[in-house]
Write an enzyme that holds these catalytic residues in place. Structure first.
Site, PDB file in Angstrom:
ATOM      1  N   ASP A  34       0.845  -1.190   0.000  1.00  0.00           N
ATOM      2  CA  ASP A  34       0.000   0.000   0.000  1.00  0.00           C
ATOM      3  C   ASP A  34       0.885   1.246   0.000  1.00  0.00           C
ATOM      4  OD1 ASP A  34      -2.321  -1.521   0.112  1.00  0.00           O
ATOM      5  OD2 ASP A  34      -2.422  -1.472   2.306  1.00  0.00           O
ATOM      6  N   GLU A 162       9.787  19.815 -19.537  1.00  0.00           N
ATOM      7  CA  GLU A 162       8.696  19.211 -20.306  1.00  0.00           C
ATOM      8  C   GLU A 162       7.787  20.278 -20.872  1.00  0.00           C
ATOM      9  OE1 GLU A 162       4.570  17.533 -20.860  1.00  0.00           O
ATOM     10  OE2 GLU A 162       5.303  19.180 -19.608  1.00  0.00           O
ATOM     11  N   GLU A 163       7.589  21.340 -20.101  1.00  0.00           N
ATOM     12  CA  GLU A 163       6.661  22.388 -20.527  1.00  0.00           C
ATOM     13  C   GLU A 163       7.166  23.171 -21.736  1.00  0.00           C
ATOM     14  OE1 GLU A 163       3.774  22.388 -19.503  1.00  0.00           O
ATOM     15  OE2 GLU A 163       3.694  21.654 -17.433  1.00  0.00           O
ATOM     16  N   ASP A 191       1.621  11.924 -15.887  1.00  0.00           N
ATOM     17  CA  ASP A 191       1.535  13.373 -16.033  1.00  0.00           C
ATOM     18  C   ASP A 191       0.139  13.813 -15.617  1.00  0.00           C
ATOM     19  OD1 ASP A 191       1.818  16.016 -16.732  1.00  0.00           O
ATOM     20  OD2 ASP A 191       2.619  15.634 -18.734  1.00  0.00           O
TER      21      ASP A 191
END
Length: 308
Positions: A34, A162-163, A191
């Protein structure tokens, strides 16, 4: 996740007994431990604090981004990972990818899980993409707590820029030799996994990896849909372009939730999955805890199964 306008182009079983308990139970090849959502949220609180202390964002080339890398690297180093910071340049600023390798596993087959760590300049980027960055961090720490002995090599990655068009992940893939690219058995991309009006979208780029995630959610009675909103717009794209099998999860960005989707998943029809997408309100208040927990559990399940 980038806006569309930015687009650019078995193995042996695990040992029957692992060294140490996880949440009172041993982790096995078929059962991941978990992952406490409170632990994931604690990482998000830290990323929020980083943004608050650095002009409200954690964007490429900023002190806020560097502090984000430093925080995650410190956690991984203490947990026994071998970490590497890979630098690149974009718009005259230094970007950084953080790569973390877990000791052991077959060197000829690697399972990777990745998420971009940078935000846009407009806000702290807690759902986009602190949510997945924090989720895979806590899964990596669970690997350490379980003293996991995977049959395949395990690698985690946090991508920069990434942007700006998957710059960091593309740089990483481009720097790999053809032989090293061929050793990647799966790249899993995450993402936005905590959207406040969430959906449950699964990448359909590779049938084997798609099935792992769909089977997990089906066992939890959670309906899924094929991911289309972010297709080609996140860090799986450079891997897919290089012929690497890719999969992943997504909880939705600025597309509008339909009445049918609201019936399946709850939430509000006629509103965006994340109304704070790429905005200053993408803070720790912009997270659905249930979606964050469900998606992180699915990540852990996939890592345990695919690495066995």
């Amino acid at each position: 996740m980038r806006r569309t306008g930015l687009a650019v182009g078995a193995c042996t079983a695990l040992a029957a007994t692992l060294l140490g308990p996880v949440a009172g139970a041993q982790a096995t090849a078929s059962a991941a431990p978990d992952i406490p959502v409170a632990a994931v949220k604690a990482h998000l609180d830290r990323l929020q604090a980083v943004a608050d202390a650095h002009g409200g964002n954690r964007a490429h080339g900023t002190a806020g981004y560097q502090a984000s890398v430093d925080y995650i690297k410190e956690k991984l180093d203490a947990a026994g990972f071998t970490t590497t910071v890979q630098e690149f340049t974009r718009n005259g600023r230094t970007g950084r990818n953080l790569i973390a390798d877990w000791p052991g596993g077959g060197a000829d087959r690697t399972v990777m899980a990745g998420a971009h760590l940078d935000s846009v300049t407009e806000g702290p980027g807690i759902n986009d993409n602190g949510s997945a960055a924090a989720g895979i961090l806590e899964v990596a720490l669970a690997v350490s707590r379980a003293h996991l002995e995977p049959a395949k090599h395990l690698r985690f990655a946090w991508w920069g820029a990434e942007e700006y068009g998957m710059v960091g992940s593309r740089h990483y893939v481009d720097e790999l030799s053809a032989d090293d690219r061929g050793k990647i058995d799966a790249y899993l991309n995450f993402d936005m996994i905590g959207s406040p009006n969430p959906g449950y979208f699964v990448y359909d780029d590779d049938a084997r990896l798609e099935k792992v995630f769909k089977d997990h959610f089906a066992a939890k009675n959670i309906a899924t849909e094929v991911e289309t909103e972010g297709d080609g717009r996140s860090d799986h794209a450079p891997f897919k372009d290089a012929g690497v099998p890719v999969g992943g999860l997504f909880s939705g960005a600025d597309h509008i939730k339909t009445a049918e989707q609201a019936k399946k998943w709850g939430g509000t029809a006629g509103k965006a999955f994340d109304a704070c997408y790429h905005a200053s309100c993408d803070t720790v208040k912009n997270i659905d805890d249930t979606a964050l927990g469900n998606h992180t559990a699915a990540i852990a399940d996939a890592v345990w199964k695919l690495a066995s």
